[in-house]
Motif scaffolding. Structure first.
Motif: not given
Length: 187
Positions: A54-59
């Motif tokens: 799983q990959t999670f991207v946060f600005d």
């Protein structure tokens, strides 16, 4: 003795003539395709691979201060106990750096902390004192959770098995792009 030599000599010529005749009788052109056969039975299910990445991207471009706190409900106690969590951040120059570590031209050091439901990042000077980032220093944070394929007790933990597999495949976990490419995760 002369008779044996003659017989061998004639046999050689006969075999040579047979070989030449055979080679000219074969055509290099393909014939027409035959009818399509019946569909065969379905195969058995093989052992599942580790597609549980799983990959999670946060600005985080507007974040400033000595730390960033991210809500990540996918980080459970089971994940903390068994799986591998890799973290990277994108600097204002567009370069991804692995955390923990020094980055942004060695201006500061990152120290990540994973907790149930959250992921915290603290920023420090090289001497260990707190460092305050400004908005835009950390543009994005990417967290990759790699599920362990084995959580059995033994000499090597499930987490270590993931690290070993990455190492054996020649994947440098410090290189964000190499990890993404290995797991087929979009950059």
């Amino acid at each position: 003795m002369k008779r044996i030599k003659t017989t061998i000599s004639r046999s050689k010529y006969f075999l040579l003539a047979l070989l030449v005749a055979f080679s000219f009788s074969c055509s290099p052109e393909d014939g027409e395709d035959g009818a399509t056969g019946a569909i065969g039975p379905a195969g058995t299910n093989g052992e599942d691979g580790n597609a549980n990445v799983q990959t999670f991207v946060f600005d985080t471009a507007t974040e400033s201060g000595i730390g960033i706190n991210l809500d990540v409900p996918q980080i459970t106690q089971d994940v903390l106990d068994n799986d591998v969590i890799l973290s990277y951040y994108e600097s204002s120059t567009g370069i991804y750096y692995q955390m923990p570590g020094g980055a942004n031209n060695a201006i500061f050091v990152t120290r990540p902390f994973a907790f149930v439901n959250s992921f915290d990042i603290r920023f420090h000077d090289w001497d260990g004192t707190s460092y305050s980032i400004t908005a835009g220093d950390v543009v994005k944070v990417k967290i990759i959770i790699i599920e362990s394929t084995s959580t059995t007790a033994g000499k090597i933990s499930g987490k270590q098995q993931v690290y070993n597999a990455l190492n054996q495949a020649g994947v440098n976990i410090n290189d964000y792009y190499a990890v993404c490419d290995y797991y087929g995760v979009a950059h």
